[in-house]
Design a protein around this motif. Structure first.
Motif, short mmCIF file in Angstrom:
data_model
loop_
_atom_site.label_atom_id
_atom_site.label_comp_id
_atom_site.label_asym_id
_atom_site.label_seq_id
_atom_site.Cartn_x
_atom_site.Cartn_y
_atom_site.Cartn_z
N CYS A 13 -8.28 -10.15 -11.33
CA CYS A 13 -7.16 -11.02 -11.71
C CYS A 13 -5.97 -10.82 -10.78
O CYS A 13 -5.29 -11.79 -10.38
N PHE A 14 -5.71 -9.57 -10.40
CA PHE A 14 -4.59 -9.23 -9.51
C PHE A 14 -4.80 -9.81 -8.12
O PHE A 14 -3.91 -10.47 -7.56
N VAL A 30 0.83 -1.21 0.00
CA VAL A 30 0.00 0.00 0.00
C VAL A 30 0.87 1.26 0.00
O VAL A 30 0.54 2.25 -0.66
N THR A 31 1.98 1.24 0.72
CA THR A 31 2.84 2.42 0.79
C THR A 31 3.47 2.76 -0.56
O THR A 31 3.91 3.89 -0.77
N GLU A 32 3.52 1.77 -1.46
CA GLU A 32 4.12 1.98 -2.78
C GLU A 32 3.14 2.58 -3.79
O GLU A 32 3.55 2.96 -4.90
N GLY A 56 -9.33 -13.69 -1.24
CA GLY A 56 -8.11 -13.58 -2.04
C GLY A 56 -6.96 -13.05 -1.19
O GLY A 56 -6.98 -13.13 0.04
N ASP A 57 -5.97 -12.47 -1.84
CA ASP A 57 -4.79 -11.94 -1.16
C ASP A 57 -5.16 -10.65 -0.43
O ASP A 57 -5.53 -9.66 -1.06
N ASP A 58 -5.03 -10.64 0.90
CA ASP A 58 -5.43 -9.46 1.69
C ASP A 58 -4.62 -8.23 1.34
O ASP A 58 -5.15 -7.11 1.26
N ASP A 59 -3.30 -8.39 1.15
CA ASP A 59 -2.46 -7.24 0.82
C ASP A 59 -2.87 -6.65 -0.53
O ASP A 59 -2.91 -5.42 -0.69
N ARG A 60 -3.20 -7.50 -1.48
CA ARG A 60 -3.60 -7.01 -2.79
C ARG A 60 -4.98 -6.35 -2.73
O ARG A 60 -5.23 -5.38 -3.46
N GLN A 61 -5.85 -6.85 -1.90
CA GLN A 61 -7.14 -6.18 -1.70
C GLN A 61 -6.89 -4.75 -1.19
O GLN A 61 -7.54 -3.79 -1.65
N CYS A 62 -5.97 -4.60 -0.25
CA CYS A 62 -5.66 -3.27 0.30
C CYS A 62 -5.04 -2.37 -0.76
O CYS A 62 -5.32 -1.16 -0.81
N ILE A 63 -4.18 -2.94 -1.61
CA ILE A 63 -3.57 -2.15 -2.69
C ILE A 63 -4.64 -1.63 -3.63
O ILE A 63 -4.63 -0.45 -4.01
#
Length: 415
Positions: A372-373, A295-297, A339-346
């Motif tokens: 897809c991501f 998320v910081t990126e 799905g991927d929690d970090d990607r959901q946040c992104i």
């Protein structure tokens, strides 16, 4: 007489033009999509209008016989939301996407993709009649895919499958309504069959949507949850039709030349694969989302893209006065799908940043790329979802176009 009144005297609505030409309104839209007639807008009015002189000249060339009183019928002038570009199959009214007059977002909650496809093809709601290809065709598809490079994108495989399906069908030039719809009922399942299997498909009884269940097994290694299948089923429904946009115009043009249904779908697919159009842009969205590790990126990656002159694709949809309703529904389903929690946040951080800085909401292509991501699907999976979904709409438009083409009208009537 005011300038606005003078202009209204010089134009005709689509319904008036249909009466003047002795055809259905859908046929007038077909003429517009093929460039045979031009449409315009009047100030404060969202309807399509046609030049009275151009319609009269076109009627003279065609030898059309206007209906009695067609030249003097007046329609009430309204400024409410009316179809932007639409046909009897579907179109946009205000901020709603309609399939045969029914709101597409409502259909997500009440129908499967197969049932929605039947609505688009026949105009009647009913159960899904999709059916898998016969075993000899399945064997052909598998052999074809085995010969393709391992790095082939899913869309490459679907294009090759369309050519093979057409070449193996001795009745592909039967353009009667019943024959074309029969082809349509096998097309999406055949496209799913053409993709490499990544996991075992879950039981149809668990899902209520056999096509979504089988397609998930081609796009993910993980067994899906009910929420994930609801997401994929919703995406298929919401992408099945979008009025006569660029890819659909290409499909209709192919149908106007009496191309077979497989070639019609291939024409639509070729236009949709462009990175600026249709499902093609979901490939770009997926690619740039994969540049973000946390998320910081998010601010840095978006800033770097802008510095390089790259597009932050996937936001805004000019065909709606407000946010894309398809995206709103898909993003809500995505948020509930795990799905991927970090990607959901992104994904959430990207949407929030673009909305705050540019006041733009995500469109359906962003939602598709984000799906897809978040769920780790192979590169280009969104394109495959788009083409499989939109094949229903392209075929529905093809039937409408075949009906507007003199050479096939009698055959359709018999069908």
């Amino acid at each position: 007489m005011s300038l606005a009144a003078q202009r209204r005297d010089d134009v005709m609505s689509v319904s008036q033009a249909a009466r003047a030409l002795g055809v259905k309104p859908a046929t007038v839209y077909a003429y517009i999509s093929r460039g045979l007639l031009a449409s315009t807008r009047l100030p404060g009015d969202r309807r399509s209008w046609l030049s009275r002189a151009e319609v009269d000249a076109f009627a003279h060339r065609r030898g059309a016989r206007p209906a009695a009183g067609a030249g003097i019928v007046e329609e009430p002038v309204t400024t409410g939301a009316e179809p932007d570009t639409s046909t009897e199959v579907g179109g946009i009214v205000g901020n709603r996407l309609l399939y045969r007059g029914r709101d597409a977002t409502d259909l997500v909650r009440s129908s499967s993709y197969g049932a929605v496809a039947e609505l688009l093809w026949t105009g009647e709601p009913g159960p899904s009649r999709l059916r898998p290809p016969e075993q000899p065709v399945r064997d052909l598809l598998h052999r074809l895919q085995d010969t393709m490079p391992a790095a082939s994108l899913p869309l490459d495989r679907l294009k090759a499958a369309a050519v093979l399906l057409g070449s193996s069908d001795p009745f592909r030039y039967d353009l009667s309504r019943s024959a074309v719809i029969s082809i349509a009922r096998t097309l999406a399942p055949a496209f799913v069959e053409a993709l490499p299997t990544r996991a075992k498909a879950v039981d149809e009884q668990r899902t209520g949507d056999d096509l979504a269940a089988r397609l998930w097994s081609k796009l993910s290694d993980a067994e899906p949850s009910a929420a994930q299948l609801s997401l994929l089923s919703g995406a298929l429904i919401l992408l099945a039709e979008h009025g006569p946009g660029p890819s659909t115009r290409a499909a209709r043009e192919a149908a106007a030349s009496e191309a077979d249904p497989y070639s019609v779908v291939l024409a639509g697919t070729s236009v949709a694969s462009g990175l600026l159009l249709g499902g093609g842009s979901s490939l770009a969205v997926q690619a740039w989302l994969e540049e973000i590790d946390s998320v910081t990126e998010v601010p840095r990656v978006l800033a770097d893209r802008l510095v390089r002159g790259d597009r932050v694709s996937g936001f805004g949809q000019p065909r709606y006065p407000g946010p894309d309703p398809r995206a709103a529904t898909m993003m809500a389903l995505l948020a509930d799908s795990g799905g991927d929690d970090d990607r959901q946040c992104i994904v959430g951080a990207v949407v929030d940043l673009v909305r705050s800085r540019r006041n733009l909401a995500p469109n359906a292509e962003f939602a598709l790329g984000a799906m897809c991501f978040v769920h780790g699907m192979p590169r280009g999976a969104g394109e495959a979802v788009f083409v499989i979904a939109r094949s229903a709409g392209w075929i529905a438009h093809a039937v409408e176009e075949y009906e507007a083409t003199p050479g096939t009208t009698a055959a359709l009537a018999r069908g």
